[in-house]
Structures are given as C-alpha cells and as structure tokens.
Write a protein that holds these residues in place. Structure first.
Motif, PDB file in Angstrom:
ATOM      1  N   ALA A 137       0.689  -1.298  -0.080  1.00  0.00           N
ATOM      2  CA  ALA A 137      -0.016   0.024  -0.100  1.00  0.00           C
ATOM      3  C   ALA A 137       0.850   1.295  -0.013  1.00  0.00           C
ATOM      4  CB  ALA A 137      -0.967   0.049   1.209  1.00  0.00           C
ATOM      5  N   LEU A 138       1.805   1.371   0.915  1.00  0.00           N
ATOM      6  CA  LEU A 138       2.854   2.345   1.129  1.00  0.00           C
ATOM      7  C   LEU A 138       3.467   2.491  -0.483  1.00  0.00           C
ATOM      8  CD1 LEU A 138       3.661   4.897   2.353  1.00  0.00           C
ATOM      9  CD2 LEU A 138       5.434   3.357   3.524  1.00  0.00           C
ATOM     10  N   GLN A 139       3.866   1.395  -0.786  1.00  0.00           N
ATOM     11  CA  GLN A 139       4.820   1.539  -2.271  1.00  0.00           C
ATOM     12  C   GLN A 139       3.658   2.172  -3.330  1.00  0.00           C
ATOM     13  OE1 GLN A 139       5.886  -2.943  -2.556  1.00  0.00           O
ATOM     14  NE2 GLN A 139       7.895  -2.444  -1.718  1.00  0.00           N
ATOM     15  N   SER A 140       2.817   1.457  -3.298  1.00  0.00           N
ATOM     16  CA  SER A 140       1.904   2.273  -4.188  1.00  0.00           C
ATOM     17  C   SER A 140       1.525   3.605  -4.348  1.00  0.00           C
ATOM     18  CB  SER A 140       0.471   1.298  -4.340  1.00  0.00           C
ATOM     19  OG  SER A 140       0.740  -0.074  -4.800  1.00  0.00           O
ATOM     20  N   THR A 141       1.447   4.034  -2.904  1.00  0.00           N
ATOM     21  CA  THR A 141       1.243   5.429  -2.758  1.00  0.00           C
ATOM     22  C   THR A 141       2.267   6.306  -3.104  1.00  0.00           C
ATOM     23  OG1 THR A 141      -0.017   4.884  -0.589  1.00  0.00           O
ATOM     24  CG2 THR A 141       0.848   7.183  -0.772  1.00  0.00           C
ATOM     25  N   VAL A 142       3.449   6.030  -2.960  1.00  0.00           N
ATOM     26  CA  VAL A 142       4.769   6.628  -3.472  1.00  0.00           C
ATOM     27  C   VAL A 142       4.790   6.609  -4.885  1.00  0.00           C
ATOM     28  CG1 VAL A 142       7.285   6.841  -3.549  1.00  0.00           C
ATOM     29  CG2 VAL A 142       6.112   6.147  -1.314  1.00  0.00           C
ATOM     30  N   LEU A 143       4.440   5.517  -5.554  1.00  0.00           N
ATOM     31  CA  LEU A 143       4.655   5.057  -6.945  1.00  0.00           C
ATOM     32  C   LEU A 143       3.576   6.204  -7.906  1.00  0.00           C
ATOM     33  CD1 LEU A 143       5.112   3.613  -9.525  1.00  0.00           C
ATOM     34  CD2 LEU A 143       3.122   2.107  -8.964  1.00  0.00           C
ATOM     35  N   PHE A 144       2.269   6.247  -7.144  1.00  0.00           N
ATOM     36  CA  PHE A 144       1.227   6.997  -7.937  1.00  0.00           C
ATOM     37  C   PHE A 144       1.642   8.429  -7.699  1.00  0.00           C
ATOM     38  CE2 PHE A 144      -0.716   3.007  -8.392  1.00  0.00           C
ATOM     39  CZ  PHE A 144      -0.824   3.145  -9.809  1.00  0.00           C
ATOM     40  N   LEU A 145       2.343   8.958  -6.377  1.00  0.00           N
ATOM     41  CA  LEU A 145       2.648  10.195  -6.184  1.00  0.00           C
ATOM     42  C   LEU A 145       3.695  10.749  -7.008  1.00  0.00           C
ATOM     43  CD1 LEU A 145       2.800  10.547  -2.350  1.00  0.00           C
ATOM     44  CD2 LEU A 145       1.399  11.929  -3.684  1.00  0.00           C
ATOM     45  N   LEU A 146       4.632   9.883  -7.603  1.00  0.00           N
ATOM     46  CA  LEU A 146       5.729  10.175  -8.415  1.00  0.00           C
ATOM     47  C   LEU A 146       5.158  10.479 -10.050  1.00  0.00           C
ATOM     48  CD1 LEU A 146       8.766  10.137  -9.143  1.00  0.00           C
ATOM     49  CD2 LEU A 146       8.643   7.609  -9.291  1.00  0.00           C
ATOM     50  N   LEU A 147       4.049   9.626 -10.156  1.00  0.00           N
ATOM     51  CA  LEU A 147       3.232   9.878 -11.373  1.00  0.00           C
ATOM     52  C   LEU A 147       2.164  10.737 -11.344  1.00  0.00           C
ATOM     53  CD1 LEU A 147       2.648   5.918 -12.182  1.00  0.00           C
ATOM     54  CD2 LEU A 147       4.182   7.390 -13.202  1.00  0.00           C
ATOM     55  N   SER A 148       2.176  11.673 -10.273  1.00  0.00           N
ATOM     56  CA  SER A 148       0.888  12.547 -10.102  1.00  0.00           C
ATOM     57  C   SER A 148       1.539  13.821 -10.948  1.00  0.00           C
ATOM     58  CB  SER A 148       0.619  12.665  -8.771  1.00  0.00           C
ATOM     59  OG  SER A 148       0.048  11.657  -8.379  1.00  0.00           O
ATOM     60  N   PRO A 149       0.820  14.607 -11.376  1.00  0.00           N
ATOM     61  CA  PRO A 149       1.072  16.227 -11.988  1.00  0.00           C
ATOM     62  C   PRO A 149       1.443  16.931 -10.521  1.00  0.00           C
ATOM     63  CG  PRO A 149      -0.876  15.660 -12.945  1.00  0.00           C
ATOM     64  CD  PRO A 149      -0.579  14.359 -11.758  1.00  0.00           C
ATOM     65  N   TYR A 150       2.283  17.954 -10.696  1.00  0.00           N
ATOM     66  CA  TYR A 150       2.661  18.569  -9.632  1.00  0.00           C
ATOM     67  C   TYR A 150       1.329  19.581  -9.383  1.00  0.00           C
ATOM     68  CZ  TYR A 150       5.013  22.462  -6.925  1.00  0.00           C
ATOM     69  OH  TYR A 150       5.459  23.501  -5.918  1.00  0.00           O
ATOM     70  N   SER A 151       1.256  19.545  -7.773  1.00  0.00           N
ATOM     71  CA  SER A 151       0.109  20.683  -7.388  1.00  0.00           C
ATOM     72  C   SER A 151       0.227  20.713  -5.848  1.00  0.00           C
ATOM     73  CB  SER A 151      -1.196  20.005  -7.452  1.00  0.00           C
ATOM     74  OG  SER A 151      -1.358  18.497  -6.680  1.00  0.00           O
ATOM     75  N   ASN A 152      -0.350  21.647  -5.101  1.00  0.00           N
ATOM     76  CA  ASN A 152      -0.327  21.755  -3.824  1.00  0.00           C
ATOM     77  C   ASN A 152      -0.540  20.619  -2.805  1.00  0.00           C
ATOM     78  OD1 ASN A 152       0.497  24.582  -4.164  1.00  0.00           O
ATOM     79  ND2 ASN A 152      -1.430  25.288  -4.094  1.00  0.00           N
ATOM     80  N   GLU A 153      -1.869  19.878  -3.424  1.00  0.00           N
ATOM     81  CA  GLU A 153      -2.402  18.349  -2.785  1.00  0.00           C
ATOM     82  C   GLU A 153      -1.223  17.410  -2.912  1.00  0.00           C
ATOM     83  OE1 GLU A 153      -6.776  17.677  -2.597  1.00  0.00           O
ATOM     84  OE2 GLU A 153      -6.152  18.274  -4.573  1.00  0.00           O
ATOM     85  N   VAL A 200      13.271   8.422  -3.286  1.00  0.00           N
ATOM     86  CA  VAL A 200      12.673   8.863  -4.658  1.00  0.00           C
ATOM     87  C   VAL A 200      11.678  10.228  -3.834  1.00  0.00           C
ATOM     88  CG1 VAL A 200      10.664   8.758  -6.007  1.00  0.00           C
ATOM     89  CG2 VAL A 200      12.405   6.986  -6.097  1.00  0.00           C
ATOM     90  N   VAL A 201      11.171   9.958  -2.759  1.00  0.00           N
ATOM     91  CA  VAL A 201      10.526  10.980  -2.143  1.00  0.00           C
ATOM     92  C   VAL A 201      11.381  12.016  -1.858  1.00  0.00           C
ATOM     93  CG1 VAL A 201       9.118  11.660   0.136  1.00  0.00           C
ATOM     94  CG2 VAL A 201       8.597   9.601  -1.219  1.00  0.00           C
ATOM     95  N   GLN A 202      12.491  11.842  -1.353  1.00  0.00           N
ATOM     96  CA  GLN A 202      13.500  12.815  -0.752  1.00  0.00           C
ATOM     97  C   GLN A 202      13.850  13.679  -2.036  1.00  0.00           C
ATOM     98  OE1 GLN A 202      14.060  13.800   2.331  1.00  0.00           O
ATOM     99  NE2 GLN A 202      12.670  12.251   2.821  1.00  0.00           N
ATOM    100  N   LEU A 203      13.925  12.761  -3.182  1.00  0.00           N
ATOM    101  CA  LEU A 203      14.473  13.682  -4.452  1.00  0.00           C
ATOM    102  C   LEU A 203      13.330  14.675  -4.864  1.00  0.00           C
ATOM    103  CD1 LEU A 203      16.196  10.851  -6.579  1.00  0.00           C
ATOM    104  CD2 LEU A 203      17.375  12.801  -5.832  1.00  0.00           C
ATOM    105  N   LEU A 204      12.150  13.915  -4.864  1.00  0.00           N
ATOM    106  CA  LEU A 204      10.970  14.966  -5.225  1.00  0.00           C
ATOM    107  C   LEU A 204      10.690  16.264  -4.293  1.00  0.00           C
ATOM    108  CD1 LEU A 204       8.507  12.155  -5.940  1.00  0.00           C
ATOM    109  CD2 LEU A 204       9.557  13.780  -7.542  1.00  0.00           C
TER     110      LEU A 204
END
Length: 455
Positions: free
Chosen positions: A276-292, A315-319
């Motif tokens: 579940a956490l891996q998928s959360t990070v994956l799709f955050l990586l694939l998400s367009p930039y926004s405040n949310e 990856v989260v730290q890089l973003l």
C-alpha cells in the motif's frame, strides 16, 4: 362462532374486534390433519375462509397464525407452485393487515435465503427455478412497503447474487441499482455501506464507470473512519482505485492507496502495508505537480515506515529537494515491477512509463526555472538530457497548464523564465530591497555600538 367482542368507542370510531382463538385452534388442528393426509387444497380452503373471518374481524394475532400455517402446509407438501400462489393471494387481500404481510414475508425468506443476503444452495434445476421464483415473488410483495424495506433490500441483493452466479453481471448490476438503500431508515449504517459497496462492485464489473462514480459518491468518507468500519474502508478504496485506474488519475490513486495504508489493521500487517505504501509513493511520483500532491508527499516523507523501504524513501526525498533528477531513476525497475504498476494491462503500464518520464522532466523544468532567469535552450536540453524539440514541447505544455512562466526566443535559442515586470513593480521591489538593506545596516550599527560600549 365468535367467542367475544370488543365494544365500540363512543361515536363508533374504532372498528369492532372479534376474538376467534377457539375457532382458530380447532380449524388449525383440522387443517393440519388434512394436510398430513395429502389433502393440501382442502386444508388451504378451510384456512382461506378462516383467514377472511380473522381479517374482517380484526383478529390480527390469529390472522398471522392462519397465514403462517397456510405457507407451512405448502412448504411441507413440497408444492412450490402452491406456495407462491398462497403468498401472492394472502398478501394482496383487500384491507390485509401489515402484520400479516410482514409475517408472510419473514416466514418465507428462510426458504430462499441461507443468511441475510446469500441464496440457498440448490442441487437441481427444478429447485433453482423454485428458489428464484420465490425470491421474485417476495420482492414483488415488498415493493413500495416501507415496513418491509429492509427485507426488500436483502432480497434484491440475493437476486443480484443469483444473476451474477449465472454469469450475467450486467443484469445483477441493474437489479441492485433499483434500490436506493441510502434512503432506507430501517437499515443500519453498516448495512447501507455494505449494500452500496456491492452496488459499486457490480457497476465496475459491468464497466459502467459513469454510474460507478455516482454510486461511490453515496459513501460518506466520515463514516468509513468510524469503529468497526475498517474492512469496508479498505474494500471501498480498493474498488475506487479500479475506477481511478480506468480514468488514469495518478493522484487519486495515490490518495486511495494512502487511505488503505492508513487503516489501523493494515498498518499492523507487513504484508499489507508495504504494497500500500509502495503504491502510494509510485502514484505520487506519477502525479502532476500541485499543492495537494506536495502536501501528501510531505506527509508520506514523515512516515517512519518509509525508511524501511530505501528505494522509495530516496525517491520521496528527491521529489522534495530543489535539485535536478536524472532519468532513468536508480531503482526504476523496482517501481515498474510493482503489481499496482502492471495492473490494467500492457497499454496502461506503457502509459505509466511515459508519465514517469514526463513528470521527471516537468520537475526538472520547474527546478531550472527557480535558478535561471534565462538560459540557452541547447544548454537547458543538455542539463535535462532531452532533445531540444522534446524540451520545447514539454515547456510549452507546462506554460499552457500554468505550472511555470516561460518565453522561448527561437532565433536566439533563449528560454526566459522570469516574467517581465512593469515599472511600478520594479520600483516597488527596489524600494522593498532598500528598506531591508537599511534595516540590516541599522541593526549592524546598533550591535557594533553595543559591543564597543561593553568594552
């Protein structure tokens, strides 16, 4: 043979009530003997006359006994046709009592449902036809009756299960959509959520994604966070992820998986919270930039479990850093092998791969816009590892989307990221800078004088 009467109230407002208990006891015993000897129709005829006397005489308790006995005789005789006929006849009598109709339905439901929703198991086509006809009859009887709305909802769900077992998912979804369970007051909150989730599952199975979005909107997210609703919460967001995957909405998928991850019983099971956490990070990586997206990214970055997944933590730290990210990522294969990445087929996986490259390019363009007021296009393309034509296309798309400001001078091959300012804005900025400078000079002078005086 009435043995007693209740008197009328003054003015004759109340209907007369007759006590037919002695006659009912005698005829029930007589009809039972007839039914056991195989004379079902004679037994039913005897009870039909008694049913009318009880109904007209407002003897509700004995009326219920007579109705239930009629059904039981048909069931004991194994005559499904007679059972359905008696049900329909007794429930549609003129001025039939609600208690009698309710007793008929409650008496017959266990003969077609194993529990609240599941139809009973059958071993032959004849038994299946009899069960299905009984379910349909009971649904027709309960239609439009508020005092039987809970039973109608359960029968409808059972009928949908029957249709689904036959392989007709579309018909099952259509049957279930007839019931607007959210308006039913006799069902508990838990039963309503469970029913709506079943509607959502079948609607998605039917591939009716427009209606699926409408059904999903009936579920209150607030109710899902209550105690004893964890299982429904996980099921709801799992189904919702199927809808958002069809819509190719990466950020909503990230929110779905984060909602699943944040469920207490999921957090206590390593086999469940890790994907579940891996998928959360994956799709955050694939998400367009926004405040949310940035807000959720920061929340995930502060989660202690993220450190147990080194590749995803990096990856989260890089973003979150204001630095360029090299493509491909160091552990990109690990992301592209996740079940949530591959689910949906090769075409969707190819779309996610393309999205990953675009998101990283967009991130790098935003970072470049922070550090450069203007830069040669060839140099920017070299920094980002892109062809000039691809870079121009991505910058143009970002400008159209409003995520960055940029102007491209093609003849000079210059990209300007700084928006032009009018003279008033320039003067205001200059005045603000002078104020800050004078404040710093004044503060420094004060500190120097203070130091000199202490010597």
């Amino acid at each position: 043979m009435a043995s007693g009467h209740s008197g009328r109230a003054a003015g004759g407002e109340l209907e007369e009530k007759v006590d037919l208990t002695p006659e009912t006891d005698a005829k029930l015993e007589q009809s039972l003997a007839l039914a056991k000897n195989g004379n079902l129709q004679e037994a039913l005829g005897l009870l039909a006359a008694l049913e009318k006397r009880c109904r007209v005489g407002n003897d509700t308790s004995n009326l219920v006994r007579v109705c239930e006995a009629s059904l039981q005789y048909c069931k004991d005789a194994g005559d499904s046709e007679a059972l359905v006929t008696v049900l329909q006849t007794l429930s549609t009598r003129r001025s039939q009592k609600t208690q009698a109709i309710q007793a008929l339905v409650l008496k017959a439901i266990p003969w077609c449902l194993a529990d609240q929703y599941m139809p009973i198991e059958v071993s032959s086509q004849r038994e299946k036809e009899a069960r299905d006809k009984l379910v349909e009859t009971l649904r027709n009887i309960t239609d439009g009756k508020i005092f039987l709305e809970a039973e109608r909802a359960r029968l409808t769900r059972a009928l949908a299960t029957i249709k689904e077992q036959e392989g007709n998912v579309a018909a099952a979804a259509d049957v279930l959509q007839e019931v607007h369970v959210e308006t039913y007051g006799s069902l508990s909150k838990k039963e309503k959520v469970e029913f709506i989730l079943e509607q959502l599952r079948l609607t998605l199975g039917k591939k009716d994604y427009v209606r699926a979005a409408i059904v999903a909107g009936k579920v209150s997210r607030k109710h899902l966070t209550e105690e004893n609703m964890e299982e429904f919460k996980v099921k709801f967001f799992t189904l919702l992820s199927e809808y958002h995957r069809h819509e190719k909405d990466a950020f909503m998928l990230a929110k779905d998986f984060f909602s699943i991850y944040s469920t207490p019983h999921i957090l206590n099971d390593d086999e469940k919270w890790i994907p579940a956490l891996q998928s959360t990070v994956l799709f955050l990586l694939l998400s367009p930039y926004s405040n949310e997206q940035q807000d959720l990214l920061n929340r995930v970055s502060h989660d202690g479990n993220l450190e147990k997944l080194p590749a995803f933590h990096r990856v989260v730290q890089l973003l979150l850093k204001k630095e360029l990210i090299k493509y491909p990522l160091e552990n990109q294969n690990e992301f592209e092998c996740l079940p949530s990445f591959l689910e949906g087929g090769a075409d969707l996986a190819a779309f996610w791969s393309e999205s990953l490259h675009r998101r990283l390019v967009q991130h790098n363009v935003r970072i470049a816009s922070l550090y450069y007021r203007r830069i040669h296009g060839a140099r920017l393309a070299e920094l980002l590892g892109l062809e000039p034509a691809v870079l121009e296309k991505e910058v143009s798309a970002m400008v159209s989307g409003g995520s960055v400001y940029a102007k491209i001078d093609r003849p000079k091959d210059i990209v300007r990221f700084a928006a032009p300012q009018n003279p008033e804005a320039v003067l205001s900025d200059w005045a603000s800078d002078i104020d800050k400078l004078l404040h710093l000079v004044e503060t420094s002078t004060h500190l120097i004088n203070k130091e000199n005086m202490t010597k």
